[in-house]
Scaffold this active site. Structure first.
Site, short mmCIF file in Angstrom:
data_model
loop_
_atom_site.label_atom_id
_atom_site.label_comp_id
_atom_site.label_asym_id
_atom_site.label_seq_id
_atom_site.Cartn_x
_atom_site.Cartn_y
_atom_site.Cartn_z
CG ASP A 151 -5.71 10.95 8.19
OD1 ASP A 151 -4.76 11.45 8.29
OD2 ASP A 151 -6.07 9.83 8.84
CG ASP A 152 -9.29 9.72 4.38
OD1 ASP A 152 -8.30 9.05 4.93
OD2 ASP A 152 -10.52 9.68 4.79
CG HIS A 201 -4.07 7.78 4.76
ND1 HIS A 201 -3.83 7.24 5.88
CD2 HIS A 201 -5.47 7.92 4.82
CE1 HIS A 201 -4.98 7.16 6.64
NE2 HIS A 201 -5.85 7.40 5.91
CG HIS A 205 -8.56 4.78 3.38
ND1 HIS A 205 -9.77 4.45 4.12
CD2 HIS A 205 -7.69 5.47 4.04
CE1 HIS A 205 -9.50 5.25 5.13
NE2 HIS A 205 -8.44 6.03 5.19
CG HIS A 306 -10.95 12.53 8.06
ND1 HIS A 306 -11.16 12.33 9.26
CD2 HIS A 306 -10.63 11.34 7.64
CE1 HIS A 306 -10.92 11.23 9.91
NE2 HIS A 306 -10.32 10.50 8.89
#
Length: 346
Positions: A151-152, A201, A205, A306
Site C-alpha cells: 500500500d501507499d 488506494h 489517504h 507498505h
C-alpha cells in the site's frame, strides 16, 4: 461461462484456466467490432481506444501506450484462445460477479448497469452451473498461493522494492495513491511492465476526507483510476480503502462504490510494518505465524505490507521462507472473488 458484451449476452464461452478466463480471439473481435491484422510475429488487435500487438510466441505483447506484457495463448477446437483481460488495454471494463454467474465486457456505450443486466438475463445466467475460480475454492492450491500486497506507493524506494521482487522472481499487487502515481510515473510504468498487479488506494489517504461521504470516496477512487490509466493505459477496478474497509466503509459506501464495478480488497495477514518499522524480527515472526495459521485451515494468505524503506529490510527473509515452504506468488486480478472484512463479494 457465457460472456456478456455491453448490453447483450453473447454466445461466446469463456474458459477458466488457473484462475484466468480465456476466449476465442476472433469471436471476441467480432462481438466488439475490433480490427484484427495479421503480422509476421503475431496479431494486431485494434479497438476504439488503442491497440494491442499480440505476440503468439515467446515475445512480449505490446499496447499502444508502450506497455509490454506476456500472454499465454492456446488453440482449442481450431480457435486461438487469449486471456479476456487483454480487452482492458483496449479501453473496456471487465465485470465479474461469480455469485450471479456474470462475466461481462463493457465500455461507455453500454446502457445497462450490472444489476439490470443480470435481471434481464437472469434465467439464462442461472442456468449456468459451472464452477468459478476463486482463491478460496481452488482446492489444488488452497493454502499454497500467497497474494503479497503493498500500500501507499509509489515512493522513492519503489525501485528497490521492485529489484527485490525481481531477484526472488515474485509478483505482488500494488495499491497506489493518485498523487504518488503522478510523482513517480516511471516506477508505475515499471510495475506494469514487470506484470505486477495494480490497484487503487484513493487520493488523500485522510479519513476525514475519504470517508466524508460515499460520493467523496467514489470520487477519490475514480480520480485515482483516471490517473493510473493516464500513466499506464490500464484501468484497474481493484480498490483498497485507506486503513482498511472496517469500520468506516459501511453499507452506504459499499453500495455506492461497488455498483460502479469496483472490487473491494482487504487482507488476512497484517504485517504491521507501518507500526513496527525497523523491528524486522517482530514483523517476520508475525507474518509467518499468521500465514501458518491460515495454512491450517487451507486459506490463501493476502499479506498487507507498505511501500516504505523499512519494509525492504524484512522482505527478503519473508520471501525466502515462503518460497522454501512451497508458496506460489500470484497477483490479485479482477476475476478473483474479493477478500474483504465485510465479506461483500460484489
Amino acid at each position: 461461462m457465457r460472456l456478456g458484451v455491453n448490453d447483450k449476452l453473447s454466445e461466446i464461452k469463456a474458459v477458466s484456466v488457473k484462475g484466468t478466463f480465456y476466449v476465442p480471439l476472433r469471436d471476441l473481435s467480432t462481438e466488439l467490432n475490433l480490427t484484427m491484422t495479421g503480422q509476421s510475429d503475431g496479431i494486431e488487435v485494434k479497438g476504439p481506444k488503442g491497440y494491442v500487438k499480440l505476440s503468439l510466441n515467446e515475445g512480449g505483447s505490446v499496447t499502444s501506450n508502450g506497455i509490454v506484457f506476456s500472454m499465454n495463448t492456446f488453440n482449442q477446437d481450431g480457435k486461438r484462445m487469449v486471456p479476456l483481460k487483454v480487452v482492458v488495454h483496449l479501453g473496456y471494463i471487465i465485470s465479474y460477479k461469480p455469485e450471479q454467474y456474470l462475466l461481462r465486457v463493457h465500455d461507455d456505450t453500454a446502457q445497462l448497469d450490472n444489476a439490470t443486466f443480470v435481471n434481464k438475463y437472469q434465467e439464462e445466467l442461472m442456468a449456468i452451473k459451472e464452477p468459478v475460480p476463486t482463491p478460496q475454492s481452488d482446492k489444488s492450491k488452497s493454502g499454497q498461493v500467497v497474494y503479497l500486497t503493498f500500500d501507499d506507493g509509489p515512493t522513492v524506494v519503489t525501485g528497490q522494492l521492485l529489484d527485490l521482487l525481481a531477484k526472488y522472481d515474485v509478483k505482488a499487487t500494488f495499491f497506489m495513491i493518485g498523487p504518488h502515481i503522478n510523482k513517480y510515473p516511471d516506477q508505475v510504468k515499471r510495475i506494469a511492465k514487470e506484470k505486477h498487479g495494480m490497484g487503487l488506494h484513493g487520493i488523500t489517504h485522510r479519513k476525514e476526507k475519504f470517508y466524508a461521504s460515499p460520493a467523496a470516496a467514489l470520487a477519490e477512487m475514480k480520480g485515482d483510476q483516471a490517473i493510473l490509466k493516464k500513466v499506464t493505459g490500464i484501468s484497474s477496478t481493484l480498490i483498497r480503502t485507506p486503513y482498511g474497509s472496517k469500520p468506516y466503509f459501511t453499507k452506504s459506501f459499499r453500495d455506492k462504490m461497488l455498483s460502479q464495478d469496483f472490487n473491494l480488497w482487504d487482507w488476512n495477514v497484517d504485517s504491521e510494518d507501518w507500526k513496527l518499522k525497523e523491528d524486522s524480527g517482530k514483523i517476520y515472526n508475525s507474518v509467518m505465524y499468521q500465514v501458518h495459521q491460515l495454512h491450517k485451515v487451507k486459506v490463501n494468505p493476502v499479506i498487507l505490507m507498505h511501500d516504505q524503506k523499512s519494509t525492504l529490510k524484512v522482505l527478503p527473509q519473508i520471501l525466502e521462507s515462503l518460497k522454501k515452504e512451497g508458496y506460489q506468488f500470484e497477483i490479485i486480478t479482477e476475476d478473483l472473488k474479493p477478500l474483504n472484512f465485510w465479506k461483500d463479494l460484489r
